[in-house]
Enzyme design. Structure first.
Site, PDB file in Angstrom:
ATOM      1  N   ASP A 115       0.818  -1.217   0.000  1.00 57.63           N
ATOM      2  CA  ASP A 115       0.000   0.000   0.000  1.00 57.63           C
ATOM      3  C   ASP A 115       0.852   1.267   0.000  1.00 57.63           C
ATOM      4  O   ASP A 115       0.629   2.181  -0.802  1.00 57.63           O
ATOM      5  CB  ASP A 115      -0.933   0.013   1.219  1.00 57.63           C
ATOM      6  CG  ASP A 115      -1.946  -1.113   1.179  1.00 57.63           C
ATOM      7  OD1 ASP A 115      -2.423  -1.435   0.081  1.00 57.63           O
ATOM      8  OD2 ASP A 115      -2.260  -1.669   2.243  1.00 57.63           O
ATOM      9  N   ASP A 117      -8.262   1.892  10.590  1.00 58.83           N
ATOM     10  CA  ASP A 117      -7.050   2.682  10.787  1.00 58.83           C
ATOM     11  C   ASP A 117      -7.146   4.083  10.205  1.00 58.83           C
ATOM     12  O   ASP A 117      -6.532   5.022  10.715  1.00 58.83           O
ATOM     13  CB  ASP A 117      -5.841   1.949  10.193  1.00 58.83           C
ATOM     14  CG  ASP A 117      -5.425   0.760  11.042  1.00 58.83           C
ATOM     15  OD1 ASP A 117      -5.842   0.700  12.217  1.00 58.83           O
ATOM     16  OD2 ASP A 117      -4.691  -0.107  10.542  1.00 58.83           O
ATOM     17  N   SER A 129      -2.562  -8.853   4.498  1.00 59.07           N
ATOM     18  CA  SER A 129      -2.284  -7.583   5.155  1.00 59.07           C
ATOM     19  C   SER A 129      -1.886  -7.925   6.587  1.00 59.07           C
ATOM     20  O   SER A 129      -2.710  -8.408   7.364  1.00 59.07           O
ATOM     21  CB  SER A 129      -3.525  -6.685   5.141  1.00 59.07           C
ATOM     22  OG  SER A 129      -3.268  -5.481   5.834  1.00 59.07           O
ATOM     23  N   ARG A 153      -1.908   2.823  16.637  1.00 58.54           N
ATOM     24  CA  ARG A 153      -2.157   3.845  15.609  1.00 58.54           C
ATOM     25  C   ARG A 153      -2.054   5.289  16.115  1.00 58.54           C
ATOM     26  O   ARG A 153      -1.450   6.133  15.450  1.00 58.54           O
ATOM     27  CB  ARG A 153      -3.514   3.599  14.945  1.00 58.54           C
ATOM     28  CG  ARG A 153      -3.533   2.358  14.063  1.00 58.54           C
ATOM     29  CD  ARG A 153      -2.465   2.431  12.977  1.00 58.54           C
ATOM     30  NE  ARG A 153      -2.532   1.299  12.063  1.00 58.54           N
ATOM     31  CZ  ARG A 153      -1.592   0.389  11.946  1.00 58.54           C
ATOM     32  NH1 ARG A 153      -0.508   0.440  12.710  1.00 58.54           N
ATOM     33  NH2 ARG A 153      -1.704  -0.585  11.066  1.00 58.54           N
TER      34      ARG A 153
END
Length: 420
Positions: free
Chosen positions: A17, A125, A174, A96
């Site tokens: 990504d 996220d 992922s 995060r």
């Protein structure tokens, strides 16, 4: 192609990504320069090596920020709050906000005009990053979400552009790894009926006939400070328990998770140390807190976990909840021994100077309780216990039989014939 938008700071892992985002931020958004910010929250060394190699191949200036201690501190706050979401220990959610703050700090220091991430429009996220970033004056860019990209498209784009996508499995899954947990999703795992292959797990061995192991965890004010009598800092303590508990297959979760946007997704997690520490902490709370405190704290813990899942660890409500959590945890000091065996972790002993417990009062070998209370004193309590429920059931039963209900005492006056 748009031009002249200045410099953008990208949350950079070197995975599919973020690698694709580097090109897109220049080609589609017109940024003159992309700098990558990689934040260390306990990922394995090879991830940093791959990120560095990818950044070099892309010609991206990479900034690496060490936030492991800050992240470990937040994990300890999660322990005090017995934090989980739908049954699994929070991991990615806790990391995060820590990562987002570090990226924003670099972006402001480097004079960036924007910050960017590689999140899709379907996950959590994006919300966790942006709840931090949107408190700044910088633009927020999310190429994968805004352009509606799929992982298949990204892989084809990377191949077409010759982008260096070599880390991990090349984009099949992922995977997010930090000090506290490891998550695996995507590909065939998106089908809830698929039984995952054993090779998706890296931290936990398959449960076997490995000999059981006893581990003693010491707490001070609700925070774990030592393992088997050895004092350790937060990072070292978590790393050690990840290895010890992982060897017993402890800390795997395969679940259907309800995300913030309402989507239900299949997730696989590994969290050995988190499982041990949360289990031990809750056991110690059970020894030192009163019944009323435990009941109310369960509600507080659940609300704290919800805010943490949302990435809102700095919200005013979160701070207010922590005030109660910190107050009760001042007595959560002592030791708990847990047994690690066959994929399970369970407390087998606990000790504390703050124990709300009297062995003689609870013992079946003692005639009386304490403070002048005798066993016979419980007779009156037993008579009253359930009285209202019994009364309500009798009234309902009588009503069904058509009996007249007077004062609810069970005595019904005889009806008089008033006809003349």
């Amino acid at each position: 192609m748009p031009e002249g938008n200045g410099t953008v700071a990208l949350a950079f892992s070197g995975g599919l990504d973020t690698t694709v985002c580097v090109s897109l931020l220049k080609e589609e958004y017109g940024y003159d320069e992309v700098i990558g910010v990689t934040v260390d929250v306990g990922q394995p060394d090879y991830e940093f090596e791959e990120a560095e190699e990818t950044a070099e191949a892309l010609g991206v200036e990479q900034h690496v920020v060490d936030a492991t201690e800050e992240f470990a501190d937040l994990c300890m706050e999660a322990v005090k709050a017995n934090a989980d979401y739908q049954g699994y220990p929070l991991g990615t959610a806790l990391a995060r906000p820590v990562i987002a703050k570090a990226i924003l700090s670099v972006a402001e220091e480097e004079g960036c005009s924007a910050v960017a991430h590689g999140c899709t429009g379907k996950g959590n996220d994006q919300l966790r990053f942006e709840s931090v970033w949107r408190d700044s004056d910088l633009d927020v860019i999310a190429p994968v979400r805004e352009l509606g990209l799929t992982r298949e498209w990204e892989n084809e784009y990377a191949a077409e552009k010759g982008l260096p996508v070599e880390g991990g499995d090349g984009g099949r899954y992922s995977i997010d790894t930090n000090l506290w947990s490891r998550s695996i999703e995507g590909s065939e795992l998106e089908d809830p009926s698929t039984i995952p292959a054993d090779d998706i797990y890296k931290w936990t061995d398959n449960p076997s006939d490995k000999d059981a192991e006893l581990v003693e965890v010491e707490f001070e004010d609700g925070v774990p400070v030592a393992v088997d009598g050895e004092e350790l800092g937060g990072v070292e303590l978590i790393e050690q328990l990840n290895e010890q508990a992982g060897a017993h297959g402890i800390g795997r979760t395969d679940m259907m998770e309800d995300r913030m946007l309402g989507l239900k997704v299949r997730e696989n997690y590994e969290h050995p140390a988190a499982t041990v520490l949360l289990t031990a902490h809750e056991a110690l709370e059970g020894l030192v807190l009163t019944q009323e405190e435990r009941q109310f704290k369960a509600q507080v813990d659940q609300e704290w976990s919800q805010k943490a899942y949302q990435g809102l660890v700095d919200a005013p409500l979160t701070g207010a909840l922590e005030a109660f959590i910190d107050d009760t945890n001042e007595r959560v000091t002592g030791t708990v021994t847990v047994k690690l065996e066959g994929g399970h972790c369970r407390p087998v002993s606990r000790e504390s100077d703050y124990a709300v417990y009297s062995e003689s009062a609870a013992s079946f070998n003692e005639e009386d309780v304490s403070g002048g209370i005798t066993q016979q004193d419980a007779t009156g309590v037993a008579k009253y216990h359930g009285f209202q429920s019994r009364l309500a059931n009798k009234i309902l039963d009588d009503a069904k039989k058509g009996a007249a209900v007077t004062d609810g005492s069970g005595d019904h006056a005889a009806s008089e014939d008033t006809e003349e």
